[in-house]
Write a protein that holds these residues in place. Sequence first.
Motif, PDB file in Angstrom:
ATOM      1  N   UNK A   1       0.845  -1.193   0.000  1.00 30.35           N
ATOM      2  CA  UNK A   1       0.000   0.000   0.000  1.00 30.35           C
ATOM      3  C   UNK A   1       0.881   1.243   0.000  1.00 30.35           C
ATOM      4  N   UNK A   2       0.465   2.254  -0.815  1.00 30.82           N
ATOM      5  CA  UNK A   2       1.084   3.570  -0.762  1.00 30.82           C
ATOM      6  C   UNK A   2      -0.043   4.586  -0.642  1.00 30.82           C
ATOM      7  N   UNK A   3       0.080   5.487   0.314  1.00 31.96           N
ATOM      8  CA  UNK A   3      -1.007   6.420   0.595  1.00 31.96           C
ATOM      9  C   UNK A   3      -0.450   7.779   1.008  1.00 31.96           C
ATOM     10  N   UNK A   4      -1.356   8.765   1.070  1.00 24.14           N
ATOM     11  CA  UNK A   4      -0.953  10.078   1.531  1.00 24.14           C
ATOM     12  C   UNK A   4      -0.698  10.075   3.027  1.00 24.14           C
ATOM     13  N   UNK A   5      -0.030  11.116   3.494  1.00 24.89           N
ATOM     14  CA  UNK A   5       0.327  11.172   4.915  1.00 24.89           C
ATOM     15  C   UNK A   5       0.195  12.599   5.449  1.00 24.89           C
ATOM     16  N   UNK A   6      -1.031  13.134   5.348  1.00 28.98           N
ATOM     17  CA  UNK A   6      -1.308  14.435   5.952  1.00 28.98           C
ATOM     18  C   UNK A   6      -0.915  15.623   5.092  1.00 28.98           C
ATOM     19  N   UNK A   7      -0.622  15.442   3.804  1.00 25.86           N
ATOM     20  CA  UNK A   7      -0.285  16.583   2.958  1.00 25.86           C
ATOM     21  C   UNK A   7      -0.047  16.114   1.522  1.00 25.86           C
ATOM     22  N   UNK A   8      -0.189  17.033   0.525  1.00 25.22           N
ATOM     23  CA  UNK A   8      -0.057  16.641  -0.886  1.00 25.22           C
ATOM     24  C   UNK A   8       1.362  16.218  -1.262  1.00 25.22           C
TER      25      UNK A   8
ATOM     26  N   UNK B   1       3.439  14.558   0.907  1.00 25.55           N
ATOM     27  CA  UNK B   1       3.885  13.550   1.862  1.00 25.55           C
ATOM     28  C   UNK B   1       3.186  12.225   1.555  1.00 25.55           C
ATOM     29  N   UNK B   2       3.938  11.133   1.676  1.00 30.58           N
ATOM     30  CA  UNK B   2       3.368   9.811   1.424  1.00 30.58           C
ATOM     31  C   UNK B   2       3.988   8.802   2.385  1.00 30.58           C
ATOM     32  N   UNK B   3       3.341   7.631   2.481  1.00 32.65           N
ATOM     33  CA  UNK B   3       3.939   6.524   3.212  1.00 32.65           C
ATOM     34  C   UNK B   3       3.564   5.223   2.510  1.00 32.65           C
ATOM     35  N   UNK B   4       4.507   4.283   2.570  1.00 37.55           N
ATOM     36  CA  UNK B   4       4.331   3.012   1.858  1.00 37.55           C
ATOM     37  C   UNK B   4       4.505   1.852   2.826  1.00 37.55           C
TER      38      UNK B   4
ATOM     39  N   UNK C   1       8.147   6.446   5.446  1.00 35.42           N
ATOM     40  CA  UNK C   1       7.575   7.783   5.348  1.00 35.42           C
ATOM     41  C   UNK C   1       8.425   8.611   4.371  1.00 35.42           C
ATOM     42  N   UNK C   2       7.757   9.297   3.448  1.00 40.27           N
ATOM     43  CA  UNK C   2       8.435  10.030   2.378  1.00 40.27           C
ATOM     44  C   UNK C   2       8.008  11.488   2.345  1.00 40.27           C
ATOM     45  N   UNK C   3       8.941  12.362   1.959  1.00 39.95           N
ATOM     46  CA  UNK C   3       8.684  13.792   1.811  1.00 39.95           C
ATOM     47  C   UNK C   3       9.196  14.220   0.431  1.00 39.95           C
ATOM     48  N   UNK C   4       8.341  14.934  -0.336  1.00 38.86           N
ATOM     49  CA  UNK C   4       8.758  15.417  -1.656  1.00 38.86           C
ATOM     50  C   UNK C   4       9.613  16.670  -1.528  1.00 38.86           C
ATOM     51  N   UNK C   5      10.733  16.708  -2.296  1.00 43.07           N
ATOM     52  CA  UNK C   5      11.607  17.881  -2.368  1.00 43.07           C
ATOM     53  C   UNK C   5      11.600  18.361  -3.813  1.00 43.07           C
ATOM     54  N   UNK C   6      11.152  19.602  -4.030  1.00 46.26           N
ATOM     55  CA  UNK C   6      11.010  20.121  -5.393  1.00 46.26           C
ATOM     56  C   UNK C   6      12.322  20.019  -6.179  1.00 46.26           C
TER      57      UNK C   6
END
Length: 236
Positions: free
Chosen positions: A187-194, A196-199, A213-218
Motif C-alpha cells: 500500500x502507498x497512501x498520503x500522509x497528511x499533505x499533498x 507527503x506519502x507513506x508506503x 515515510x516520504x517527503x517530496x523535495x522540489x
Amino acid sequence: MAKYQSRLDKRSKKNTNKILNIMIAVVLLLIVVVGGTIVFGGGGDEKATTDAPKNSETKDAKSATSSKEKQDSDKSVSMEENSDAEDKANEEQKDDDKKKEDEQKQDGSSDENKESVALDDSKMKVEKGDGPNVEKTMVHPDWKPVGTKQSGEHASSYEPGSADWQEKIKAVSYATGIPESNMTVWYIEGNGGPQKSMATVTTKDTKTPYRVYLQWVDGKGWQPTKVQELKENDKD
C-alpha cells in the motif's frame, strides 16, 4: 661484189654489237634501280620496325603513369572517407555521452546522489517502537532525495506504474535497503499533505513488513524521513 658483201657483214655486226651494248646497259640500269629500291625500302621497314617498340613502350609508360595517378586519387578519396567516418563516429560518441549524462541527471544519478546511496549504517538512529504494531523506528541523518524525471509543478500520484509511483518505490528501496526485485508493495497512501506519502512493503524472502515515510523535495524527488519495522503486516 664479194668485197661489198664483206662490208655489209661488218656493218651489220657493228649495229648488232651496238644494240647488245645498249640492252646490257639498260639491264644494268634496271638492276641498279631495283637494287637501290630494295636496299632503301628495307631500311625504311627496319626503321618502322625499330620505332614500333618505342611507341609501344611510350604507350605502356603513359598507361602506367595514368594507373598510378588513379591509384593515388583512389587512396586520397579513401583517406577522406575514413576521416569523415572517424569524425562522424566521434560526433556520435559525444552525442551518446551527453545523452547518458542528461539521463543520469534526470534519474537523480549525479555524483551527489550516488554517494548518498552508500550510507554508513553506523549512523542509523534506531529507537523502540512508538505504537502497538511498531517493532522499531529507524532514521538516518544522511538520507537524501533520490532524484526525479518529473518537471513543473509536482502532483503526487498513487497510480501503480506512473512516474511518481515508481520514484516512491525507488525511495522506499533506498531507505530500507530492500532491492525492488525482493520487495512486495502492499500500500502507498498520503500522509497528511499533498507532498507527503507513506508506503507499506514486505520482503519476499523473510516477509518482514516495513512502513516508510516520504517527503517530496522540489526538483530533487522523494526523500525518506522515517522507517518503521512492523510487528505484522497490517495491510495484508
